[in-house]
Design an enzyme around this catalytic site. Structure first.
Site, PDB file in Angstrom:
ATOM      1  CB  SER A   1       8.197  -5.727   5.832  1.00  0.00           C
ATOM      2  OG  SER A   1       8.497  -5.898   7.161  1.00  0.00           O
TER       3      SER A   1
ATOM      4  CG  HIS B   1       5.463  -2.190   7.073  1.00  0.00           C
ATOM      5  ND1 HIS B   1       4.807  -2.357   7.171  1.00  0.00           N
ATOM      6  CD2 HIS B   1       6.765  -2.994   8.016  1.00  0.00           C
ATOM      7  CE1 HIS B   1       4.764  -3.740   7.398  1.00  0.00           C
ATOM      8  NE2 HIS B   1       6.016  -4.089   7.686  1.00  0.00           N
TER       9      HIS B   1
END
Length: 208
Positions: free
Chosen positions: A136, A187
């Site tokens: 991610s 992230h």
């Protein structure tokens, strides 16, 4: 003996580039998950840790810094894998076609590693350790890079606007904040580093 026509591998019939590197990255992630799932339980944190997941103590005291890289290719279960690969398949191809395969690969790996480094730093500072894995950070790096690419191409890239990309990032971060077990620092680090790496690597197209 037949020769390999490299042009047909990297370019479509209409002359546009194929997102070869992005496809390979998706295949590698899926292949690794399938192999690990075949011989164990990918929902088990200790099992993921054994095969390259990131945990601060192993970096600090065992000097296993390679885990910043290997953790990018490991996923906790099928849903975790699917969420990342669907987003990567959609966004990664657009970026690779826009900036080229080498730049794309640098941004993908660089933002993934930087995202993991930020996650590692925050865990050490807060003394709140967890086993981390997933693509991610790198995927957010691709989206961050797309934001800059869209800005440099008059606010739009392959039908996607800068506002749309920013909304996508905000929505994903909101989902991470409201859902347990999501590494929002990876992230955030991935998105920001992807944006700035793209500034360094990508130049605006020349328009006629």
């Amino acid at each position: 003996m037949n020769r390999i026509d490299w042009h047909t591998i990297f370019y479509q019939e209409n002359g546009t580039k194929r997102a070869v590197i992005n496809v390979l990255i998706v295949i590698i992630n899926v292949f690794i998950w399938c192999i690990l799932e075949l011989f164990g339980d990918t929902m088990n944190g200790l099992y993921i840790l054994r095969y390259g997941g990131m945990y601060p103590d192993l970096l600090l005291y065992q000097n296993e810094w390679y885990r910043l890289f290997t953790a990018m290719f490991l996923h906790f279960g099928a849903q975790h894998l699917a969420n990342n690969m669907i987003l990567l398949a959609a966004a990664g191809g657009i970026l690779e076609r826009s900036i080229g395969s080498i730049r794309y690969l640098i941004i993908y790996l660089g933002s993934g590693i930087i995202g993991n480094m930020l996650s590692f730093y925050i865990m050490v500072r807060t003394d709140d350790y967890a086993i981390c894995a997933g693509a991610s950070g790198a995927v957010f790096g691709i989206i961050g890079a797309l934001v800059w690419t869209a800005i440099r191409n008059k606010g739009r890239i392959e039908g996607i606007t800068t506002k749309g990309l920013l909304f996508m990032i905000a929505l994903c971060l909101y989902y991470g904040i409201t859902t347990s077990g999501i590494d929002n620092w990876a992230h955030t680090g991935g998105a920001v580093s992807g944006f700035f790496l793209c500034i360094l690597l990508y130049r605006k197209r020349r328009y006629a």
